[in-house]
Design a protein around this motif. Structure first.
Motif, PDB file in Angstrom:
ATOM      1  N   GLY A 162      -4.669  -9.588   7.829  1.00 28.01           N
ATOM      2  CA  GLY A 162      -4.777  -7.990   8.266  1.00 28.01           C
ATOM      3  C   GLY A 162      -3.702  -7.444   7.299  1.00 28.01           C
ATOM      4  O   GLY A 162      -3.863  -6.191   6.782  1.00 28.01           O
ATOM      5  N   CYS A 163      -2.614  -7.664   7.820  1.00 30.08           N
ATOM      6  CA  CYS A 163      -1.278  -7.071   7.429  1.00 30.08           C
ATOM      7  C   CYS A 163      -1.390  -7.375   5.939  1.00 30.08           C
ATOM      8  O   CYS A 163      -1.015  -6.464   5.120  1.00 30.08           O
ATOM      9  N   LYS A 164      -1.559  -8.670   5.293  1.00 34.41           N
ATOM     10  CA  LYS A 164      -1.536  -8.830   3.700  1.00 34.41           C
ATOM     11  C   LYS A 164      -2.503  -7.810   3.176  1.00 34.41           C
ATOM     12  O   LYS A 164      -2.350  -7.385   1.941  1.00 34.41           O
ATOM     13  N   GLY A 170      -2.267  -1.176  -0.732  1.00 37.48           N
ATOM     14  CA  GLY A 170      -1.366  -0.130  -0.900  1.00 37.48           C
ATOM     15  C   GLY A 170      -1.252   0.983   0.161  1.00 37.48           C
ATOM     16  O   GLY A 170      -0.623   2.327   0.237  1.00 37.48           O
ATOM     17  N   LEU A 171      -1.242   0.727   1.320  1.00 36.74           N
ATOM     18  CA  LEU A 171      -1.332   1.699   2.573  1.00 36.74           C
ATOM     19  C   LEU A 171       0.283   1.911   2.788  1.00 36.74           C
ATOM     20  O   LEU A 171       1.194   1.015   2.588  1.00 36.74           O
ATOM     21  N   VAL A 222      -1.578   6.077   8.921  1.00 33.36           N
ATOM     22  CA  VAL A 222      -1.758   5.258   7.786  1.00 33.36           C
ATOM     23  C   VAL A 222      -2.353   6.054   6.712  1.00 33.36           C
ATOM     24  O   VAL A 222      -3.599   6.443   7.079  1.00 33.36           O
ATOM     25  N   TYR A 223      -1.946   5.987   5.514  1.00 31.96           N
ATOM     26  CA  TYR A 223      -2.411   6.629   4.291  1.00 31.96           C
ATOM     27  C   TYR A 223      -2.796   5.643   3.417  1.00 31.96           C
ATOM     28  O   TYR A 223      -1.988   4.606   3.060  1.00 31.96           O
ATOM     29  N   GLN A 224      -3.669   5.936   2.635  1.00 29.74           N
ATOM     30  CA  GLN A 224      -4.218   5.259   1.351  1.00 29.74           C
ATOM     31  C   GLN A 224      -4.329   6.271   0.092  1.00 29.74           C
ATOM     32  O   GLN A 224      -5.260   7.117   0.392  1.00 29.74           O
ATOM     33  N   ASP A 259      -4.067  -3.393  11.642  1.00 26.10           N
ATOM     34  CA  ASP A 259      -3.023  -4.579  11.447  1.00 26.10           C
ATOM     35  C   ASP A 259      -1.643  -4.310  10.831  1.00 26.10           C
ATOM     36  O   ASP A 259      -0.778  -4.721  11.421  1.00 26.10           O
ATOM     37  N   PHE A 260      -1.907  -3.548   9.808  1.00 26.26           N
ATOM     38  CA  PHE A 260      -0.550  -3.198   9.072  1.00 26.26           C
ATOM     39  C   PHE A 260       0.206  -2.195   9.978  1.00 26.26           C
ATOM     40  O   PHE A 260       1.367  -2.408   9.908  1.00 26.26           O
TER      41      PHE A 260
END
Length: 325
Positions: A162-164, A170-171, A222-224, A259-260
């Motif tokens: 999930g982190c990957k 691009g989070l 968290v932004y995208q 996760d990130f």
């Protein structure tokens, strides 16, 4: 125990109350009067202060409803707040005096939310023992998912993946001082959709509390591509980083947003805290566990600690007289 006296809290004691917290072994910012009184309209405060020969030696944050006393329904945990130097015999005398006072005021039941043990730097389980002596009834037990930052368990393969995904999509994680976008775009819609409820704190309340406790309440979004996709509201005490709110949009699994976010918070932002507390995954008043939520938290290395809730028959306080031989 004539040398002990109990006084019901009033605004005249505000400074004395807050000053006591600075040197208490088991106090957190939740017990500050500015925090306790943000929801004063919802609870009838019945907080008590215990004095010995005129010196303040303990606090008891509480509210009342009918013939019941609660410690405190508007807080995550409670109990008797004590100084570092307070020993077991003194705690026994304090609690005896407290229960005797409540009995004379014709209260029948005291309900206590215990402070989880990992929140204190010093041992703090005197009250646990006294509840046993009083034959207190365990009415609820909740599991808390907690990471010991000094002895961490490796993150699982699922959470790493999930982190990957978060990196690939691009989070970005940004600490914010404004709660508006998280509350209105993520948290409130999700809670209404999934549970038909709203957050315990309104946007106005959490903003007020942030203003009062800027170092204890933090918001991470968290932004995208500049669009908010997830977030977490953190309550910080001396040795615990606690997740008060966690939520992500419908794409959270595809993006890996939570996760990130949490890998970043655990390994970078709050790595110096002794514990990282995800909070409870319980439902049905503690009797069931949300399996998916528990699995997700344990994937970061969280393991189970327990918070207990007790009901005390106040009239049993005489049992404390014969404890010390």
């Amino acid at each position: 125990m004539e040398e002990y006296t109990v006084v019901k809290y009033s605004s005249l004691y505000c400074k004395a109350w807050n000053d006591f917290l600075l040197n208490s072994k088991n106090a957190t910012f939740l017990f500050h009067r500015d925090f306790m009184e943000y929801h004063a309209d919802r609870f009838e405060d019945f907080s008590l202060m215990i004095f010995k020969k005129g010196k303040l030696i303990a606090l008891f944050p509480a509210n009342k409803s009918g013939d019941k006393i609660y410690s405190h329904q508007g807080l995550s945990y409670g109990g008797v707040l004590l100084k570092d130097e307070t020993k077991l015999r003194e705690v026994l005398n304090i609690f005896y005096t407290l229960l005797e006072f409540l009995d004379k005021k014709h209260f029948k039941v005291l309900e206590v939310k215990m402070l989880p043990s990992f929140y204190t730097l010093l041992p703090n389980q005197e009250l646990n023992y006294l509840l046993f002596v009083l034959n207190a009834h365990l009415v609820k037990s909740e599991t808390l998912s907690v990471i010991n930052q000094k002895n961490p368990v490796p993150i699982s393969k699922n959470r790493l993946e999930g982190c990957k995904r978060g990196l690939k999509t691009g989070l970005k994680v940004i600490e914010e001082t404004d709660f508006k976008s998280f509350w209105n775009e993520i948290l409130i819609p999700n809670l209404i959709k999934k549970h038909q409820v709203t957050p315990v704190h309104t946007l106005e309340e959490i903003s007020y509390l942030k203003q009062k406790f800027p170092e204890n309440i933090k918001q991470f979004n968290v932004y995208q591509n500049r669009k908010i996709v997830a977030g977490a509201t953190m309550f910080l005490t001396e040795n615990v980083a606690h997740c008060q709110y966690i939520s992500g949009n419908a794409d959270k699994n595809q993006l890996g947003s939570l996760d990130f976010l949490f890998q970043h918070l655990i390994k970078n932002v709050f790595v110096e805290k002794a514990y990282f507390d995800f909070g409870s995954s319980n439902e049905n008043d503690g009797k069931n566990i949300n399996t998916g939520l528990q699995f997700w938290k344990e994937g970061f290395g969280a393991r189970t600690m327990v918070q207990e809730f007790y009901s005390i028959n106040i009239g049993n306080y005489h049992a404390l007289k014969s404890v010390m031989l």
